[in-house]
Scaffold this active site. Structure first.
Site, PDB file in Angstrom:
ATOM      1  N   LYS A   1      -4.527 -45.721   6.420  1.00  0.00           N
ATOM      2  CA  LYS A   1      -4.521 -43.729   6.911  1.00  0.00           C
ATOM      3  C   LYS A   1      -6.105 -43.744   8.470  1.00  0.00           C
ATOM      4  CE  LYS A   1      -3.066 -41.296   5.792  1.00  0.00           C
ATOM      5  NZ  LYS A   1      -2.650 -39.981   3.748  1.00  0.00           N
TER       6      LYS A   1
ATOM      7  N   SER B   1     -28.829  -7.110   8.292  1.00  0.00           N
ATOM      8  CA  SER B   1     -27.346  -7.655   8.914  1.00  0.00           C
ATOM      9  C   SER B   1     -28.052  -8.595   9.889  1.00  0.00           C
ATOM     10  CB  SER B   1     -26.839  -6.562   9.803  1.00  0.00           C
ATOM     11  OG  SER B   1     -27.419  -5.693   9.978  1.00  0.00           O
TER      12      SER B   1
ATOM     13  N   GLU C   1      -5.246 -30.149  11.506  1.00  0.00           N
ATOM     14  CA  GLU C   1      -5.417 -29.373  10.258  1.00  0.00           C
ATOM     15  C   GLU C   1      -6.672 -28.462  10.179  1.00  0.00           C
ATOM     16  OE1 GLU C   1      -3.196 -32.555   7.787  1.00  0.00           O
ATOM     17  OE2 GLU C   1      -5.267 -33.748   8.060  1.00  0.00           O
TER      18      GLU C   1
ATOM     19  N   TYR D   1     -21.266   8.311  12.617  1.00  0.00           N
ATOM     20  CA  TYR D   1     -21.939   6.407  11.937  1.00  0.00           C
ATOM     21  C   TYR D   1     -21.710   6.262  10.745  1.00  0.00           C
ATOM     22  CZ  TYR D   1     -24.049   1.817  11.231  1.00  0.00           C
ATOM     23  OH  TYR D   1     -24.799   1.355  10.786  1.00  0.00           O
TER      24      TYR D   1
ATOM     25  N   LYS E   1     -19.372  -7.255  12.259  1.00  0.00           N
ATOM     26  CA  LYS E   1     -20.401  -7.908  12.876  1.00  0.00           C
ATOM     27  C   LYS E   1     -20.012  -9.847  12.205  1.00  0.00           C
ATOM     28  CE  LYS E   1     -24.607  -5.488  13.728  1.00  0.00           C
ATOM     29  NZ  LYS E   1     -23.424  -4.213  13.575  1.00  0.00           N
TER      30      LYS E   1
ATOM     31  N   ASN F   1     -27.802   3.902  15.897  1.00  0.00           N
ATOM     32  CA  ASN F   1     -25.783   3.898  16.195  1.00  0.00           C
ATOM     33  C   ASN F   1     -25.886   4.027  17.952  1.00  0.00           C
ATOM     34  OD1 ASN F   1     -26.789   4.356  13.895  1.00  0.00           O
ATOM     35  ND2 ASN F   1     -26.238   6.895  13.554  1.00  0.00           N
TER      36      ASN F   1
ATOM     37  N   ASN G   1      -5.622 -39.709   9.647  1.00  0.00           N
ATOM     38  CA  ASN G   1      -5.550 -39.058  10.065  1.00  0.00           C
ATOM     39  C   ASN G   1      -5.835 -37.348  11.147  1.00  0.00           C
ATOM     40  OD1 ASN G   1      -4.547 -39.633   7.271  1.00  0.00           O
ATOM     41  ND2 ASN G   1      -6.400 -38.986   6.707  1.00  0.00           N
TER      42      ASN G   1
ATOM     43  N   GLN H   1     -21.478  -1.975  10.028  1.00  0.00           N
ATOM     44  CA  GLN H   1     -22.572  -3.050  10.149  1.00  0.00           C
ATOM     45  C   GLN H   1     -21.610  -4.186   9.656  1.00  0.00           C
ATOM     46  OE1 GLN H   1     -26.887  -2.717   8.820  1.00  0.00           O
ATOM     47  NE2 GLN H   1     -25.607  -4.242   7.946  1.00  0.00           N
TER      48      GLN H   1
ATOM     49  N   THR I   1      15.242 -26.359  18.031  1.00  0.00           N
ATOM     50  CA  THR I   1      15.296 -24.342  17.558  1.00  0.00           C
ATOM     51  C   THR I   1      15.851 -25.140  15.830  1.00  0.00           C
ATOM     52  OG1 THR I   1      17.889 -24.332  17.167  1.00  0.00           O
ATOM     53  CG2 THR I   1      16.076 -23.377  19.229  1.00  0.00           C
ATOM     54  N   HIS I   2      14.755 -24.013  14.404  1.00  0.00           N
ATOM     55  CA  HIS I   2      15.075 -24.818  13.506  1.00  0.00           C
ATOM     56  C   HIS I   2      14.336 -26.054  12.770  1.00  0.00           C
ATOM     57  CE1 HIS I   2      17.531 -20.908  13.545  1.00  0.00           C
ATOM     58  NE2 HIS I   2      18.461 -21.274  14.434  1.00  0.00           N
TER      59      HIS I   2
ATOM     60  N   SER J   1      -8.765 -42.476   5.202  1.00  0.00           N
ATOM     61  CA  SER J   1      -8.872 -42.180   3.917  1.00  0.00           C
ATOM     62  C   SER J   1     -10.163 -42.930   3.156  1.00  0.00           C
ATOM     63  CB  SER J   1      -7.969 -42.577   3.070  1.00  0.00           C
ATOM     64  OG  SER J   1      -7.954 -42.833   2.127  1.00  0.00           O
TER      65      SER J   1
HETATM   66  N1  ARG Z   1     -28.052  -2.273  10.815  1.00  0.00           N
HETATM   67  C1  ARG Z   1     -26.713  -1.157  11.370  1.00  0.00           C
HETATM   68  C2  ARG Z   1     -26.031  -1.644  12.133  1.00  0.00           C
HETATM   69  O1  ARG Z   1     -25.535  -2.993  12.575  1.00  0.00           O
HETATM   70  C3  ARG Z   1     -27.364  -0.876  12.640  1.00  0.00           C
HETATM   71  C4  ARG Z   1     -27.230   0.834  13.000  1.00  0.00           C
HETATM   72  C5  ARG Z   1     -27.973   1.343  11.581  1.00  0.00           C
HETATM   73  N2  ARG Z   1     -28.031   3.086  11.621  1.00  0.00           N
HETATM   74  C6  ARG Z   1     -27.858   3.904  10.697  1.00  0.00           C
HETATM   75  N3  ARG Z   1     -28.100   4.889  10.883  1.00  0.00           N
HETATM   76  N4  ARG Z   1     -28.603   2.939   9.018  1.00  0.00           N
HETATM   77  O2  ARG Z   1     -24.532  -0.571  12.284  1.00  0.00           O
END
Ligand code: ARG
Length: 456
Positions: A282, A21, A289, A316, A324, A109, A284, A321, A154-155, A276
């Site tokens: 044009k 990650s 958008e 956990y 993110k 964790n 734009n 993960q 409205t509408h 364009s």
């Molecule tokens: N990269 C993991 C996450 O974002 C960190 C926690 C990992 N914990 C584990 N028990 N493998 O969730």
């Protein structure tokens, strides 16, 4: 590897690539280092490590952040599972075996849960500032346009006259609610999971109050099992970003409509429009958008995490993960959209005269006319019917309110007298509004003044 002891083989390189990650959680580097420093200081405080060791660790962590900032250190996502392990291994390189003491009583964790909460608190503050800046841009335009009459819809059918200021003030209100939502998210993220361990706390005498305070949290979280698997605050954040984007998307839609030849109400600056490659004439509104288009992705980010979390048993699980990418994507997309919207609107020129003459003859004042009859003690339903008949008669003769005479009105109902004629003056239509929250220019001026005291 962080768990060498029981394993004979390194993680397969494709498996590592698949599970890393780092590309996303590199964005947590400052929070991760802050969390580790607080943890090290706490370990020294409760005498699990010496003061010298804590100093060595925190100095090493500072060095890592510095090296990352000038990119003399840039961990490779193909080599590290996440930012936490990359930093830990780098710390070993820098300060040797003392690095092995940092993780005392800690799991990734509770570490990652802490980082996420710290990051969300910061992100809420930044997005709030950007939302406020857009409010300011809107208020500056509104301030110059309390008397600029436009049709309210409205509408998407012409309904009643309003002012441009009143229309923009509606968006100022929406942004205020967005800011409130981020305030709530910040609060919901404001407790410290650090010291929850992997799921069940620790046999070591960790001082959770100390790290919580050190990191600026209100309190430590109450239940370790919940702490390491709670991502509600991220869902709240993603929801706040989604609603914020929805507001920007609606404003984008109006900007797009307003800048058509048919509406001809607004012209965006050249720096915020594109041409364009085929059609030379044009101009734009691509940026509006794109904001509208990106809104779908931000909604998707909420769904992505909500779906990933559905049915997860406590506590956990690695699924978490996946929190993110949606979180960072919504943050970057919403933040950038707020910035672009502010700049784009600042570049816009409004065609203030566009509706003034045209609306004079429109049926936009029909409700005001019915209200006039109500003040003559005619029941509203009856008044509605009378005005409907007037419009029907005028339309049959291809006429509009512009050509109405008192005689004509009196031929339809005897209650009409000459004071009714002021109902047909578009310029006094706004001034005639009496209710709080209406587009009365005096009210709008007051509102804008109040807002400008709060919003800078
Ligand atoms: N990269 C993991 C996450 O974002 C960190 C926690 C990992 N914990 C584990 N028990 N493998 O969730």
């Amino acid at each position: 590897m962080l768990w060498g002891g029981r394993f004979n083989e390194e993680l397969d390189s494709n498996a590592l690539k698949f599970s890393s990650s780092l590309n996303a959680d590199i964005n947590l580097i400052e929070e991760d280092i802050a969390g580790s420093k607080a943890h090290a200081l706490m370990l020294a405080k409760v005498k699990l490590i010496s003061k010298e060791e804590a100093k060595k660790i925190t100095a090493g962590l500072d060095k890592i952040l510095k090296e990352w900032k000038n990119r003399s250190w840039n961990p490779d996502p193909e080599k590290f599972e996440d930012i936490h392990s990359a930093i830990e291994l780098k710390l070993f390189e820098l300060i040797g075996d003392t690095a092995g003491k940092l993780h005392t009583g800690r799991s990734r964790n509770d570490q990652v849960a802490t980082d996420l909460r710290l990051w969300i608190k910061k992100a809420c503050g930044e997005l709030t500032k950007l939302a406020e800046n857009l409010q300011h841009v809107l208020l500056k335009i509104a301030d110059k346009n309390t008397g600029t009459i436009i049709p309210g819809y409205t509408h998407l059918q012409r309904a009643q006259p309003i002012s441009l200021a009143f229309h923009l003030l509606a968006y100022v209100e929406m942004l205020e609610r967005d800011k409130k939502r981020f305030k709530f998210v910040k609060k919901s993220a404001n407790s410290s999971p650090l010291g929850s361990g992997a799921l069940a706390g620790s046999t070591l005498p960790l001082d959770r109050n100390f790290t919580s305070k050190q990191l600026g949290f209100e309190t430590p979280t109450a239940n370790a099992l919940d702490s390491v698997s709670d991502r509600d605050f991220i869902l709240d954040f993603l929801n706040a970003c989604s609603i914020g984007m929805m507001h920007l998307s609606r404003l984008s839609e109006e900007i797009i409509i307003w800048s058509t030849a048919e509406w001809n109400f607004l012209e965006l600056g050249d720096a915020f429009t594109t041409g364009s490659s085929l059609m030379p004439q044009k101009k734009n509104p691509d940026l509006a958008e794109l904001i509208r288009g990106k809104t779908g992705k931000v909604y998707g980010n909420y769904i992505a995490l909500a779906a990933a979390m559905k049915s997860l048993p406590l506590s956990y699980n690695r699924d978490l993960q996946e929190d993110k990418e949606p979180m960072f994507d919504s943050y970057f997309t919403y933040g950038a959209s707020l910035e672009i919207m502010s700049a784009m609107l600042s570049s816009a020129k409004f065609n203030k005269e566009r509706f003034a003459s045209e609306l004079k003859n429109d049926f936009l004042l029909a409700t005001d006319l019915a209200d006039w009859l109500v003040l003559k003690s005619i029941p509203f339903r009856e008044a509605h019917r009378i005005v409907g008949e007037i419009i029907k008669r005028l339309e049959a003769e291809r006429k509009n309110f512009g050509s109405v005479s008192l005689e004509f009105l009196q031929s339809i109902h005897p209650a009409f007298d000459k004071t009714v004629l002021k109902c047909f003056e578009i310029n006094s239509a706004l001034k005639n509004k009496k209710t709080y929250g209406s587009p009365n220019p005096e009210l709008a001026k007051k509102e804008i003044k109040e807002w400008l005291k709060k919003v800078r």
